[in-house]
Design a protein around this motif. Structure first.
Motif, PDB file in Angstrom:
ATOM      1  N   SER A 233     -76.904 -22.075  22.315  1.00  0.00           N
ATOM      2  CA  SER A 233     -76.995 -22.356  20.882  1.00  0.00           C
ATOM      3  C   SER A 233     -75.619 -22.493  20.259  1.00  0.00           C
ATOM      4  CB  SER A 233     -77.774 -21.242  20.176  1.00  0.00           C
ATOM      5  OG  SER A 233     -79.077 -21.140  20.692  1.00  0.00           O
ATOM      6  N   ALA A 234     -75.578 -23.161  19.099  1.00  0.00           N
ATOM      7  CA  ALA A 234     -74.328 -23.272  18.337  1.00  0.00           C
ATOM      8  C   ALA A 234     -73.972 -21.897  17.767  1.00  0.00           C
ATOM      9  CB  ALA A 234     -74.490 -24.283  17.218  1.00  0.00           C
TER      10      ALA A 234
ATOM     11  N   VAL B  67     -72.621 -32.226  14.947  1.00  0.00           N
ATOM     12  CA  VAL B  67     -72.335 -32.536  16.349  1.00  0.00           C
ATOM     13  C   VAL B  67     -71.544 -33.838  16.414  1.00  0.00           C
ATOM     14  CG1 VAL B  67     -73.311 -33.084  18.604  1.00  0.00           C
ATOM     15  CG2 VAL B  67     -74.366 -31.309  17.182  1.00  0.00           C
TER      16      VAL B  67
ATOM     17  N   TYR C  24     -70.862 -35.550  22.872  1.00  0.00           N
ATOM     18  CA  TYR C  24     -71.226 -34.895  24.139  1.00  0.00           C
ATOM     19  C   TYR C  24     -70.278 -35.408  25.211  1.00  0.00           C
ATOM     20  CZ  TYR C  24     -75.691 -33.028  22.442  1.00  0.00           C
ATOM     21  OH  TYR C  24     -76.653 -32.325  21.765  1.00  0.00           O
TER      22      TYR C  24
ATOM     23  N   VAL D  14     -70.195 -29.940  24.514  1.00  0.00           N
ATOM     24  CA  VAL D  14     -70.480 -30.424  23.160  1.00  0.00           C
ATOM     25  C   VAL D  14     -69.293 -30.079  22.260  1.00  0.00           C
ATOM     26  CG1 VAL D  14     -72.081 -30.358  21.213  1.00  0.00           C
ATOM     27  CG2 VAL D  14     -72.934 -29.966  23.539  1.00  0.00           C
TER      28      VAL D  14
ATOM     29  N   ILE E  25     -68.346 -29.795  18.170  1.00  0.00           N
ATOM     30  CA  ILE E  25     -68.835 -29.725  16.788  1.00  0.00           C
ATOM     31  C   ILE E  25     -67.653 -29.948  15.838  1.00  0.00           C
ATOM     32  CG2 ILE E  25     -69.904 -28.220  15.048  1.00  0.00           C
ATOM     33  CD1 ILE E  25     -71.421 -26.848  17.300  1.00  0.00           C
TER      34      ILE E  25
ATOM     35  N   ARG F 107     -80.599 -32.244  26.098  1.00  0.00           N
ATOM     36  CA  ARG F 107     -79.864 -32.116  24.836  1.00  0.00           C
ATOM     37  C   ARG F 107     -80.875 -31.969  23.717  1.00  0.00           C
ATOM     38  NH1 ARG F 107     -75.399 -36.940  25.180  1.00  0.00           N
ATOM     39  NH2 ARG F 107     -77.198 -38.116  24.390  1.00  0.00           N
TER      40      ARG F 107
ATOM     41  N   VAL G 176     -80.184 -31.686  20.336  1.00  0.00           N
ATOM     42  CA  VAL G 176     -79.813 -32.384  19.096  1.00  0.00           C
ATOM     43  C   VAL G 176     -78.997 -33.618  19.463  1.00  0.00           C
ATOM     44  CG1 VAL G 176     -79.849 -30.308  17.675  1.00  0.00           C
ATOM     45  CG2 VAL G 176     -77.729 -30.974  18.806  1.00  0.00           C
TER      46      VAL G 176
ATOM     47  N   GLU H 250     -76.104 -35.007  14.064  1.00  0.00           N
ATOM     48  CA  GLU H 250     -76.985 -34.034  13.433  1.00  0.00           C
ATOM     49  C   GLU H 250     -76.209 -32.773  13.060  1.00  0.00           C
ATOM     50  OE1 GLU H 250     -81.084 -33.338  14.750  1.00  0.00           O
ATOM     51  OE2 GLU H 250     -80.623 -34.679  16.423  1.00  0.00           O
TER      52      GLU H 250
ATOM     53  N   VAL I  67     -75.985 -28.762  12.666  1.00  0.00           N
ATOM     54  CA  VAL I  67     -76.529 -27.566  13.315  1.00  0.00           C
ATOM     55  C   VAL I  67     -76.009 -26.337  12.582  1.00  0.00           C
ATOM     56  CG1 VAL I  67     -76.800 -28.608  15.594  1.00  0.00           C
ATOM     57  CG2 VAL I  67     -74.639 -27.507  14.989  1.00  0.00           C
TER      58      VAL I  67
ATOM     59  N   THR J   3     -78.708 -22.396  16.335  1.00  0.00           N
ATOM     60  CA  THR J   3     -79.538 -23.558  16.663  1.00  0.00           C
ATOM     61  C   THR J   3     -79.373 -23.927  18.139  1.00  0.00           C
ATOM     62  OG1 THR J   3     -79.297 -24.441  14.427  1.00  0.00           O
ATOM     63  CG2 THR J   3     -80.032 -25.973  16.145  1.00  0.00           C
TER      64      THR J   3
ATOM     65  N   VAL K 164     -78.807 -26.039  21.259  1.00  0.00           N
ATOM     66  CA  VAL K 164     -78.163 -27.349  21.373  1.00  0.00           C
ATOM     67  C   VAL K 164     -78.418 -27.980  22.738  1.00  0.00           C
ATOM     68  CG1 VAL K 164     -75.960 -28.591  21.270  1.00  0.00           C
ATOM     69  CG2 VAL K 164     -76.391 -26.675  19.709  1.00  0.00           C
TER      70      VAL K 164
END
Length: 361
Positions: free
Chosen positions: A68-69, A75, A78, A93, A95, A173, A175, A179, A181, A185, A187
Motif C-alpha cells: 500500500s501507499a 501515481v 510504474y 512505483v 508517487i 497493479r 491503480v 490516479e 492515492v 491504499t 497499489v
C-alpha cells in the motif's frame, strides 16, 4: 379328482420355480421339502486396514503481499510491468513528491532559524547570564520540534518510491498512472518467486490423528502430472471457530513453474492404520433387533450346511469396509452372495466363486 391333483402339482411346480428365481432351491429330504439358498462364501483373513480423509487446499507462498501507499499523492509512473520479475529494493512505483519537497524546503528554513535562535540564547544565558532559563529552554524545544518535523518529511519523501521488499514478480497493479492515492491504499500485489506451499483445513475430529510429518498424497485436477507424496510441514494448534477445522501446510518442490498461487489442490491424509484386523464389506452386515449380524457357513446336527447368524461388534469404517471388533474369527467362512435371503439355521448350498478369500488392500 384328477383335476384337483393336477392343480396341486401345478401349484408345487410354481412354488419351486419362484424359489429358484430368488437364488434358492428346494431339496428333497425324505418326504419333506427343505428350502436351501444358493450362497457364495469367502474366507475371513486378517489384513491391514487403512482409512483416509480427502481435503481441499490452495497453493500459497509466504511472500504474497499487497503493498500500500504510505503517503498521499498522485501515481506518477510504474518502473515495472505486470508479470515482470523485480529485485529486492527495486523501485516499482513513483508517487508525486512535489508538495513534499516544498514542505521539506520550508521546514529546513524553519529548522535553521530555530537552531540559530537556540544557540544564541544558549550562549548569552550560559556565558553572560542574560535572559531567563525558560526562554532558553523554549528555544531548545522549538528547535528539536522543527528538526523532528524535517526528519518526518524526509521519510515521507523516501516513501514516495514504493520498492520491492523481496525478490518476486509483480502480479497486479491496483491503480493506474495519474490516479490519486491516500496512505493505506493498496497499489500493487507482489508474489515471491519461490517457496510455494499448500494450505488446507482439516476437520477438527481428526486433530488427534493428523500430525506434522505424516505423509500426504497431493494432486491437482488441472494437471496430468503424477501424484506427489510429501510430509506435512506444519500443523496448526488451534481450531477455526467458523468452520471447525485446523490448518496444515505442505511444502511444494522449489522452483517448480507449474504451480500457481491460489491453485486448488487435493490432499489425501491417512487417518487410521491397523494391522491384522478382520474387515469385511458393509453389504454383508445386517441390522437386527439384537444389533448387527453376519452369516457364516456352519453345519446342523445332521451335518448339513447351514447359515449361522453371528452377532458382531463393529469398529471403524472406510468407504465400504468395516472392521469387525468381535464376533468373527479368522478363517470363518463368511456368506457373501445370497446372505440377504438368510435366517439363522437356514439350509444353504455353497456355489463356487472366482475368489474364496476377502481381497486385502
Amino acid at each position: 379328482m384328477k383335476k384337483f391333483n393336477y392343480l396341486i402339482a401345478l401349484s408345487l411346480s410354481v412354488l419351486v420355480s419362484a424359489c429358484s428365481g430368488d437364488n434358492a432351491e428346494m431339496a428333497e429330504s425324505g418326504d419333506e421339502l427343505v428350502k436351501s439358498v444358493n450362497v457364495v462364501t469367502q474366507d475371513v483373513k486378517p489384513r491391514t486396514f487403512t482409512s483416509y480423509v480427502r481435503v481441499i487446499g490452495t497453493v500459497e507462498t509466504s511472500n504474497d503481499i499487497m503493498i500500500s501507499a504510505e503517503v498521499n499523492g498522485r501515481v506518477m509512473s510504474y518502473a515495472v510491468s505486470e508479470g515482470e520479475q523485480v529485485r529486492k529494493g527495486q523501485t516499482i512505483v513513483k508517487i508525486d513528491d512535489a508538495k513534499l519537497r516544498q514542505e521539506k524546503a520550508r521546514l529546513e528554513a524553519l529548522a535553521s532559524q530555530a537552531k540559530e535562535n537556540y544557540e544564541r540564547l544558549k550562549r548569552i544565558y550560559e556565558e553572560d547570564g542574560i535572559g531567563s532559563e525558560i526562554e532558553y529552554l523554549n528555544a531548545k524545544y522549538n528547535y528539536e520540534q522543527m528538526n523532528s518535523s524535517l526528519e518526518s518529511i524526509k521519510v515521507d519523501l523516501a516513501n514516495t518510491s514504493i520498492k520491492a521488499p523481496f525478490k518476486g514478480k509483480l502480479e497486479s497493479r491496483m491503480v493506474e498512472v495519474g490516479e490519486m492515492v491516500a496512505a493505506g491504499t493498496p497499489v500493487i500485489r507482489l508474489i515471491g518467486s519461490e517457496d510455494y506451499i499448500i494450505s488446507a483445513g482439516v476437520p477438527a475430529r481428526y486433530a488427534d490423528v493428523v500430525q506434522t510429518g505424516d505423509d500426504v498424497s497431493v494432486w491437482f485436477d488441472t494437471q496430468d502430472s503424477d501424484t506427489l507424496n510429501t510430509p506435512i510441514a506444519y500443523t496448526g494448534s488451534s481450531i477455526n471457530p467458523q468452520n471447525r477445522t485446523f490448518r496444515i501446510e505442505v511444502d511444494l518442490p522449489q522452483k517448480a513453474n507449474q504451480y500457481k498461487v491460489d491453485m486448488i489442490a487435493n490432499l489425501r491424509l491417512n487417518t487410521l492404520r491397523r494391522d491384522s484386523v478382520l474387515a469385511i464389506s458393509e453389504e454383508y452386515i445386517y441390522s437386527k433387533r439384537n444389533g448387527y449380524v453376519v452369516y457364516v457357513l456352519s453345519q446342523n446336527e445332521k451335518g448339513d450346511p447351514v447359515a449361522s447368524e453371528i452377532v458382531v461388534e463393529l469398529g471403524p469404517s472406510y468407504k465400504t469396509d468395516v472392521i469387525i471388533e468381535k464376533g468373527l474369527m479368522p478363517d470363518d467362512k463368511l456368506i457373501t452372495i445370497g446372505s440377504a435371503f438368510l435366517d439363522d439355521g437356514m439350509r444353504v448350498t455353497v456355489k463356487e466363486s472366482a475368489s474364496t478369500e476377502i481381497a486385502s488392500n
